[in-house]
Design a protein around this motif. Structure first.
Motif, PDB file in Angstrom:
ATOM      1  N   TYR A  94      53.551  -3.648 -36.127  1.00 60.44           N
ATOM      2  CA  TYR A  94      52.652  -2.553 -36.493  1.00 60.44           C
ATOM      3  C   TYR A  94      51.239  -2.920 -36.057  1.00 60.44           C
ATOM      4  N   PHE A  95      50.674  -2.091 -35.206  1.00 60.27           N
ATOM      5  CA  PHE A  95      49.338  -2.310 -34.658  1.00 60.27           C
ATOM      6  C   PHE A  95      48.374  -1.319 -35.304  1.00 60.27           C
ATOM      7  N   THR A  96      47.290  -1.823 -35.866  1.00 60.86           N
ATOM      8  CA  THR A  96      46.237  -0.931 -36.341  1.00 60.86           C
ATOM      9  C   THR A  96      45.254  -0.760 -35.200  1.00 60.86           C
ATOM     10  N   MET A  97      45.103   0.478 -34.778  1.00 62.42           N
ATOM     11  CA  MET A  97      44.238   0.816 -33.650  1.00 62.42           C
ATOM     12  C   MET A  97      43.084   1.681 -34.161  1.00 62.42           C
ATOM     13  N   VAL A  98      41.896   1.451 -33.613  1.00 63.65           N
ATOM     14  CA  VAL A  98      40.705   2.194 -34.018  1.00 63.65           C
ATOM     15  C   VAL A  98      40.156   2.945 -32.817  1.00 63.65           C
ATOM     16  N   ALA A  99      39.867   4.236 -33.022  1.00 69.75           N
ATOM     17  CA  ALA A  99      39.296   5.076 -31.968  1.00 69.75           C
ATOM     18  C   ALA A  99      37.793   4.830 -31.865  1.00 69.75           C
ATOM     19  N   GLY A 104      30.865   2.959 -28.403  1.00 67.79           N
ATOM     20  CA  GLY A 104      31.608   1.879 -29.043  1.00 67.79           C
ATOM     21  C   GLY A 104      31.687   1.963 -30.552  1.00 67.79           C
ATOM     22  N   LYS A 105      31.218   3.071 -31.124  1.00 71.60           N
ATOM     23  CA  LYS A 105      31.288   3.240 -32.577  1.00 71.60           C
ATOM     24  C   LYS A 105      32.615   3.911 -32.951  1.00 71.60           C
ATOM     25  N   SER A 106      33.136   3.537 -34.118  1.00 66.97           N
ATOM     26  CA  SER A 106      34.369   4.147 -34.600  1.00 66.97           C
ATOM     27  C   SER A 106      34.152   5.644 -34.792  1.00 66.97           C
ATOM     28  N   ILE A 107      35.171   6.416 -34.458  1.00 70.31           N
ATOM     29  CA  ILE A 107      35.057   7.871 -34.507  1.00 70.31           C
ATOM     30  C   ILE A 107      36.270   8.461 -35.222  1.00 70.31           C
ATOM     31  N   ALA A 108      36.058   9.566 -35.921  1.00 70.23           N
ATOM     32  CA  ALA A 108      37.134  10.223 -36.669  1.00 70.23           C
ATOM     33  C   ALA A 108      38.246  10.685 -35.729  1.00 70.23           C
ATOM     34  N   ILE A 109      39.461  10.611 -36.245  1.00 74.46           N
ATOM     35  CA  ILE A 109      40.639  11.002 -35.464  1.00 74.46           C
ATOM     36  C   ILE A 109      41.368  12.142 -36.160  1.00 74.46           C
ATOM     37  N   PRO A 110      42.212  12.859 -35.412  1.00 74.64           N
ATOM     38  CA  PRO A 110      43.021  13.902 -36.056  1.00 74.64           C
ATOM     39  C   PRO A 110      44.038  13.276 -37.003  1.00 74.64           C
ATOM     40  N   GLY A 111      44.354  13.982 -38.067  1.00 77.15           N
ATOM     41  CA  GLY A 111      45.384  13.521 -38.991  1.00 77.15           C
ATOM     42  C   GLY A 111      46.759  13.649 -38.365  1.00 77.15           C
ATOM     43  N   LEU A 112      47.714  13.057 -39.011  1.00 71.65           N
ATOM     44  CA  LEU A 112      49.091  13.068 -38.528  1.00 71.65           C
ATOM     45  C   LEU A 112      49.819  14.284 -39.089  1.00 71.65           C
ATOM     46  N   VAL A 113      50.595  14.940 -38.267  1.00 70.44           N
ATOM     47  CA  VAL A 113      51.457  16.034 -38.712  1.00 70.44           C
ATOM     48  C   VAL A 113      52.854  15.448 -38.910  1.00 70.44           C
ATOM     49  N   ILE A 114      53.304  15.472 -40.158  1.00 73.56           N
ATOM     50  CA  ILE A 114      54.627  14.926 -40.475  1.00 73.56           C
ATOM     51  C   ILE A 114      55.630  16.066 -40.468  1.00 73.56           C
ATOM     52  N   LYS A 115      56.699  15.884 -39.695  1.00 67.21           N
ATOM     53  CA  LYS A 115      57.677  16.958 -39.521  1.00 67.21           C
ATOM     54  C   LYS A 115      59.050  16.658 -40.096  1.00 67.21           C
ATOM     55  N   ASP A 116      59.264  15.404 -40.549  1.00 70.87           N
ATOM     56  CA  ASP A 116      60.592  15.070 -41.054  1.00 70.87           C
ATOM     57  C   ASP A 116      60.517  13.932 -42.070  1.00 70.87           C
TER      58      ASP A 116
END
Length: 164
Positions: A94-99, A104-116
């Motif tokens: 499991y890799f924690t990745m930062v956008a 070079g500053k951390s930026i907000a990402i879209p949330g995850l859509v859970i389908k199952d």
């Protein structure tokens, strides 16, 4: 896998596989966030089965969890003997990745859509792993750590306590 990927034991070098895993985690996270991403941490790498030179290796990645600026990318490695068709699960991690933005500053990402159900299970497991890591890290901070609380806990371990 080529002979140049092997270690002294004739198996594919674990470091080479970790490099491939990091690349696939980067690609998966960057696609989800539509941003450049960096690796913040790697959680638990268990090498379950060796990969032989000549085998075909497949890496599968999925976004398992999204925070505000980070995501957990699950990566699974499988190998296949190309002559017999036998496949093996070689490792998962499991890799924690930062956008990051252009500066070079951390930026907000879209949330995850859970389908199952599988997506919900992965998200919940990743959240639990994150909380456990926080609890473990804060529990062992040097200013909070009390030696007397751990003397009995460490008895029977392969160590000699020579404390001041």
């Amino acid at each position: 896998m080529l002979p140049s990927h092997s270690n002294f034991g004739g198996k594919v070098h674990g470091g080479y596989i970790l490099n491939l895993m990091d690349q696939i985690a980067f690609a998966c996270a960057s696609k989800h966030s539509q941003r450049y991403c960096v690796t913040a941490s790697v959680n638990r790498v268990d090498f379950l089965n060796p990969i032989e030179v000549g085998e075909l290796v497949t890496l599968k990645a999925s976004i398992n969890y999204t925070g505000r600026t980070s995501m957990v990318v699950g990566v699974r490695v499988e190998s296949e003997n190309i002559t017999t068709g036998e496949t093996k699960h070689c490792n998962s991690s499991y890799f924690t990745m930062v956008a990051k933005d252009d500066s070079g500053k951390s930026i907000a990402i879209p949330g995850l859509v859970i389908k199952d159900k599988q997506g919900m299970r992965r998200f919940a497991r990743s959240k639990e792993r994150k909380l456990s890591a926080y609890d473990r890290d804060s529990k062992y901070q040097s200013q909070r750590f009390k030696v007397d609380d751990y003397i009995a806990y460490l008895e029977g371990e392969n160590l000699k306590m020579d404390l001041d």
